[in-house]
Design a protein around this motif. Structure first.
Motif, PDB file in Angstrom:
ATOM      1  N   THR A  56       0.848  -1.182   0.000  1.00 27.24           N
ATOM      2  CA  THR A  56       0.000   0.000   0.000  1.00 27.24           C
ATOM      3  C   THR A  56       0.890   1.241   0.000  1.00 27.24           C
ATOM      4  O   THR A  56       2.077   1.177   0.331  1.00 27.24           O
ATOM      5  CB  THR A  56      -0.927   0.044   1.236  1.00 27.24           C
ATOM      6  OG1 THR A  56      -0.129   0.135   2.418  1.00 27.24           O
ATOM      7  CG2 THR A  56      -1.805  -1.194   1.303  1.00 27.24           C
ATOM      8  N   GLU A  57       0.319   2.361  -0.358  1.00 30.35           N
ATOM      9  CA  GLU A  57       1.110   3.590  -0.454  1.00 30.35           C
ATOM     10  C   GLU A  57       1.632   4.065   0.898  1.00 30.35           C
ATOM     11  O   GLU A  57       2.708   4.641   0.981  1.00 30.35           O
ATOM     12  CB  GLU A  57       0.276   4.683  -1.112  1.00 30.35           C
ATOM     13  CG  GLU A  57      -0.004   4.363  -2.566  1.00 30.35           C
ATOM     14  CD  GLU A  57      -1.065   5.248  -3.174  1.00 30.35           C
ATOM     15  OE1 GLU A  57      -0.802   5.755  -4.262  1.00 30.35           O
ATOM     16  OE2 GLU A  57      -2.133   5.410  -2.572  1.00 30.35           O
ATOM     17  N   LEU A  58       0.871   3.835   1.953  1.00 34.25           N
ATOM     18  CA  LEU A  58       1.268   4.358   3.261  1.00 34.25           C
ATOM     19  C   LEU A  58       1.414   3.280   4.331  1.00 34.25           C
ATOM     20  O   LEU A  58       1.390   3.567   5.518  1.00 34.25           O
ATOM     21  CB  LEU A  58       0.259   5.414   3.730  1.00 34.25           C
ATOM     22  CG  LEU A  58       0.182   6.669   2.860  1.00 34.25           C
ATOM     23  CD1 LEU A  58      -0.937   7.582   3.325  1.00 34.25           C
ATOM     24  CD2 LEU A  58       1.507   7.409   2.861  1.00 34.25           C
ATOM     25  N   GLY A  59       1.571   2.019   3.928  1.00 38.93           N
ATOM     26  CA  GLY A  59       1.761   0.956   4.915  1.00 38.93           C
ATOM     27  C   GLY A  59       0.513   0.675   5.724  1.00 38.93           C
ATOM     28  O   GLY A  59       0.588   0.431   6.930  1.00 38.93           O
ATOM     29  N   PRO A  63       0.042  -1.375  10.858  1.00 41.40           N
ATOM     30  CA  PRO A  63      -0.521  -1.227  12.213  1.00 41.40           C
ATOM     31  C   PRO A  63      -1.526  -2.315  12.578  1.00 41.40           C
ATOM     32  O   PRO A  63      -1.699  -2.639  13.753  1.00 41.40           O
ATOM     33  CB  PRO A  63      -1.203   0.141  12.204  1.00 41.40           C
ATOM     34  CG  PRO A  63      -1.023   0.716  10.864  1.00 41.40           C
ATOM     35  CD  PRO A  63      -0.247  -0.225  10.017  1.00 41.40           C
ATOM     36  N   LEU A  64      -2.165  -2.915  11.573  1.00 39.26           N
ATOM     37  CA  LEU A  64      -3.142  -3.968  11.837  1.00 39.26           C
ATOM     38  C   LEU A  64      -2.480  -5.265  12.285  1.00 39.26           C
ATOM     39  O   LEU A  64      -3.107  -6.096  12.926  1.00 39.26           O
ATOM     40  CB  LEU A  64      -3.979  -4.240  10.582  1.00 39.26           C
ATOM     41  CG  LEU A  64      -4.786  -3.055  10.037  1.00 39.26           C
ATOM     42  CD1 LEU A  64      -5.475  -3.448   8.735  1.00 39.26           C
ATOM     43  CD2 LEU A  64      -5.795  -2.573  11.063  1.00 39.26           C
ATOM     44  N   THR A  65      -1.212  -5.445  11.941  1.00 37.91           N
ATOM     45  CA  THR A  65      -0.505  -6.684  12.276  1.00 37.91           C
ATOM     46  C   THR A  65       0.198  -6.626  13.619  1.00 37.91           C
ATOM     47  O   THR A  65       0.608  -7.660  14.143  1.00 37.91           O
ATOM     48  CB  THR A  65       0.553  -7.018  11.216  1.00 37.91           C
ATOM     49  OG1 THR A  65       1.565  -6.014  11.242  1.00 37.91           O
ATOM     50  CG2 THR A  65      -0.055  -7.138   9.833  1.00 37.91           C
ATOM     51  N   TYR A  69       7.407  -1.190  13.068  1.00 38.65           N
ATOM     52  CA  TYR A  69       7.686  -0.472  11.829  1.00 38.65           C
ATOM     53  C   TYR A  69       7.967   0.990  12.151  1.00 38.65           C
ATOM     54  O   TYR A  69       7.696   1.461  13.248  1.00 38.65           O
ATOM     55  CB  TYR A  69       6.516  -0.580  10.839  1.00 38.65           C
ATOM     56  CG  TYR A  69       5.254   0.122  11.289  1.00 38.65           C
ATOM     57  CD1 TYR A  69       4.972   1.406  10.862  1.00 38.65           C
ATOM     58  CD2 TYR A  69       4.349  -0.498  12.142  1.00 38.65           C
ATOM     59  CE1 TYR A  69       3.822   2.058  11.274  1.00 38.65           C
ATOM     60  CE2 TYR A  69       3.209   0.130  12.557  1.00 38.65           C
ATOM     61  CZ  TYR A  69       2.935   1.415  12.115  1.00 38.65           C
ATOM     62  OH  TYR A  69       1.799   2.049  12.535  1.00 38.65           O
ATOM     63  N   SER A  70       8.533   1.684  11.195  1.00 42.06           N
ATOM     64  CA  SER A  70       8.760   3.118  11.355  1.00 42.06           C
ATOM     65  C   SER A  70       8.187   3.831  10.143  1.00 42.06           C
ATOM     66  O   SER A  70       8.038   3.249   9.073  1.00 42.06           O
ATOM     67  CB  SER A  70      10.249   3.432  11.510  1.00 42.06           C
ATOM     68  OG  SER A  70      10.940   3.065  10.341  1.00 42.06           O
ATOM     69  N   VAL A  94       7.102  11.599   4.282  1.00 38.26           N
ATOM     70  CA  VAL A  94       6.860  10.373   3.534  1.00 38.26           C
ATOM     71  C   VAL A  94       6.858  10.685   2.045  1.00 38.26           C
ATOM     72  O   VAL A  94       6.636  11.824   1.640  1.00 38.26           O
ATOM     73  CB  VAL A  94       5.530   9.696   3.940  1.00 38.26           C
ATOM     74  CG1 VAL A  94       5.571   9.229   5.373  1.00 38.26           C
ATOM     75  CG2 VAL A  94       4.356  10.619   3.714  1.00 38.26           C
ATOM     76  N   GLN A  95       7.103   9.679   1.237  1.00 42.87           N
ATOM     77  CA  GLN A  95       7.124   9.878  -0.208  1.00 42.87           C
ATOM     78  C   GLN A  95       5.741  10.258  -0.691  1.00 42.87           C
ATOM     79  O   GLN A  95       4.737   9.700  -0.262  1.00 42.87           O
ATOM     80  CB  GLN A  95       7.577   8.606  -0.907  1.00 42.87           C
ATOM     81  CG  GLN A  95       7.633   8.749  -2.413  1.00 42.87           C
ATOM     82  CD  GLN A  95       8.200   7.522  -3.080  1.00 42.87           C
ATOM     83  OE1 GLN A  95       8.896   6.738  -2.446  1.00 42.87           O
ATOM     84  NE2 GLN A  95       7.897   7.349  -4.337  1.00 42.87           N
ATOM     85  N   SER A  96       5.702  11.195  -1.594  1.00 44.14           N
ATOM     86  CA  SER A  96       4.431  11.594  -2.195  1.00 44.14           C
ATOM     87  C   SER A  96       3.852  10.434  -2.979  1.00 44.14           C
ATOM     88  O   SER A  96       4.570   9.533  -3.402  1.00 44.14           O
ATOM     89  CB  SER A  96       4.643  12.770  -3.144  1.00 44.14           C
ATOM     90  OG  SER A  96       5.200  13.862  -2.462  1.00 44.14           O
TER      91      SER A  96
END
Length: 131
Positions: A56-59, A63-65, A69-70, A94-96
């Protein structure tokens, strides 16, 4: 879609568009299931994957797992990457979003505007769809 269609027809790939991960079940540091919600209708589907690739674009899945992570840009000291932040991490950096599209230069005056796709007005909040 043309590249995927033979794999969909053969049953090797199933495609679930407009679906968002809502929950994940983890056992022994492995994702054993992901529950996703269809954004059109709200139905739920549970996947039991052999392998999970977070793309996904923003991970969104991280958080669901409950995985560690950072987010953002780490420092050179954190990663050893020469183009990382010099000394202070920037967690909000974060990357656009990146969208790939084809572009062709055409002679001046040519106009190649297509008809609006179905539900264009709905998704772009246009109140007068004929305007």
């Amino acid at each position: 879609m043309a590249l995927l269609q033979p794999h969909i027809d053969a049953g090797r790939v199933s495609l679930h568009l407009r679906t968002k991960a809502a929950a994940a079940e983890v056992k022994d540091d492995r994702v054993v299931s992901v529950t996703a919600i269809c954004l059109e209708g709200g139905s739920a589907i549970r996947f039991r994957p052999t392998i999970v690739i977070e793309a996904t674009e923003l991970g969104d899945l991280l958080p669901l797992t409950g995985a560690e992570y950072s987010v953002g840009a780490e420092t050179i000291a954190d990663t050893g990457e020469p183009h990382a932040q010099p000394s202070v991490p920037k967690p909000r950096c974060v990357q656009s979003f990146t969208y790939v599209f084809g572009l062709e230069q055409r002679p001046r005056g040519e106009r190649h505007v297509i008809r609006r796709p179905a539900r264009y007005a709905f998704f772009f909040g246009i109140r007068n769809p004929t305007a």
